[in-house]
Design a protein around this motif. Sequence first.
Motif, PDB file in Angstrom:
ATOM      1  N   UNK A  13     132.073  41.114  48.317  1.00 12.30           N
ATOM      2  CA  UNK A  13     130.894  41.146  49.184  1.00 12.30           C
ATOM      3  C   UNK A  13     130.339  42.546  49.341  1.00 12.30           C
ATOM      4  N   UNK A  14     131.221  43.521  49.477  1.00 13.32           N
ATOM      5  CA  UNK A  14     130.781  44.911  49.591  1.00 13.32           C
ATOM      6  C   UNK A  14     130.093  45.392  48.330  1.00 13.32           C
ATOM      7  N   UNK A  15     130.638  45.025  47.198  1.00 19.24           N
ATOM      8  CA  UNK A  15     130.052  45.432  45.928  1.00 19.24           C
ATOM      9  C   UNK A  15     128.694  44.756  45.710  1.00 19.24           C
ATOM     10  N   UNK A  16     128.607  43.470  46.075  1.00 18.67           N
ATOM     11  CA  UNK A  16     127.335  42.757  45.938  1.00 18.67           C
ATOM     12  C   UNK A  16     126.283  43.373  46.854  1.00 18.67           C
ATOM     13  N   UNK A  17     126.663  43.700  48.078  1.00 23.09           N
ATOM     14  CA  UNK A  17     125.723  44.312  49.015  1.00 23.09           C
ATOM     15  C   UNK A  17     125.214  45.643  48.488  1.00 23.09           C
ATOM     16  N   UNK A  18     126.118  46.458  47.973  1.00 23.93           N
ATOM     17  CA  UNK A  18     125.735  47.753  47.426  1.00 23.93           C
ATOM     18  C   UNK A  18     124.761  47.579  46.264  1.00 23.93           C
ATOM     19  N   UNK A  19     125.042  46.632  45.375  1.00 26.68           N
ATOM     20  CA  UNK A  19     124.180  46.389  44.215  1.00 26.68           C
ATOM     21  C   UNK A  19     122.813  45.859  44.652  1.00 26.68           C
ATOM     22  N   UNK A  20     122.786  44.951  45.629  1.00 26.85           N
ATOM     23  CA  UNK A  20     121.519  44.410  46.103  1.00 26.85           C
ATOM     24  C   UNK A  20     120.668  45.486  46.768  1.00 26.85           C
ATOM     25  N   UNK A  21     121.286  46.377  47.527  1.00 24.86           N
ATOM     26  CA  UNK A  21     120.547  47.483  48.147  1.00 24.86           C
ATOM     27  C   UNK A  21     119.985  48.396  47.059  1.00 24.86           C
ATOM     28  N   UNK A  22     120.795  48.687  46.054  1.00 27.81           N
ATOM     29  CA  UNK A  22     120.343  49.528  44.943  1.00 27.81           C
ATOM     30  C   UNK A  22     119.144  48.891  44.243  1.00 27.81           C
ATOM     31  N   UNK A  23     119.226  47.586  43.992  1.00 30.38           N
ATOM     32  CA  UNK A  23     118.124  46.882  43.332  1.00 30.38           C
ATOM     33  C   UNK A  23     116.863  46.928  44.200  1.00 30.38           C
ATOM     34  N   UNK A  24     117.020  46.747  45.504  1.00 30.55           N
ATOM     35  CA  UNK A  24     115.887  46.806  46.421  1.00 30.55           C
ATOM     36  C   UNK A  24     115.247  48.185  46.439  1.00 30.55           C
ATOM     37  N   UNK A  25     116.077  49.226  46.456  1.00 33.01           N
ATOM     38  CA  UNK A  25     115.557  50.586  46.448  1.00 33.01           C
ATOM     39  C   UNK A  25     114.795  50.873  45.160  1.00 33.01           C
ATOM     40  N   UNK A  26     115.328  50.408  44.033  1.00 31.36           N
ATOM     41  CA  UNK A  26     114.646  50.613  42.751  1.00 31.36           C
ATOM     42  C   UNK A  26     113.293  49.901  42.739  1.00 31.36           C
ATOM     43  N   UNK A  27     113.245  48.688  43.278  1.00 33.97           N
ATOM     44  CA  UNK A  27     111.992  47.933  43.335  1.00 33.97           C
ATOM     45  C   UNK A  27     110.977  48.634  44.239  1.00 33.97           C
ATOM     46  N   UNK A  28     111.426  49.116  45.395  1.00 33.17           N
ATOM     47  CA  UNK A  28     110.533  49.856  46.295  1.00 33.17           C
ATOM     48  C   UNK A  28     109.990  51.113  45.620  1.00 33.17           C
ATOM     49  N   UNK A  29     110.841  51.817  44.907  1.00 29.29           N
ATOM     50  CA  UNK A  29     110.423  53.028  44.219  1.00 29.29           C
ATOM     51  C   UNK A  29     109.386  52.716  43.146  1.00 29.29           C
ATOM     52  N   UNK A  30     109.598  51.634  42.390  1.00 32.47           N
ATOM     53  CA  UNK A  30     108.617  51.224  41.379  1.00 32.47           C
ATOM     54  C   UNK A  30     107.275  50.909  42.017  1.00 32.47           C
TER      55      UNK A  30
END
Length: 73
Positions: free
Chosen positions: A50-67
Amino acid sequence: MAKKPLVNNAKEALNQMKLEMAGELGIPSSHVDGANKTAYKNGMMAGSLGGMMSKKLVQMGEEQLLKEYNSKK
């Protein structure tokens, strides 16, 4: 916490991500659903996964926001 994804069609993608991350942690895919485990063992596995999934989902969200931010410049 909701038991279903906020985006209806995301369930299969989230399950695939869960299996990939379980593989990275060395958890066999047959153990990911936790059906034949004790609550304690499920908690131990879910914490890492769960911790790893949360970290990955936050990373994906940040990348999308940056794009999106960069495309508006």
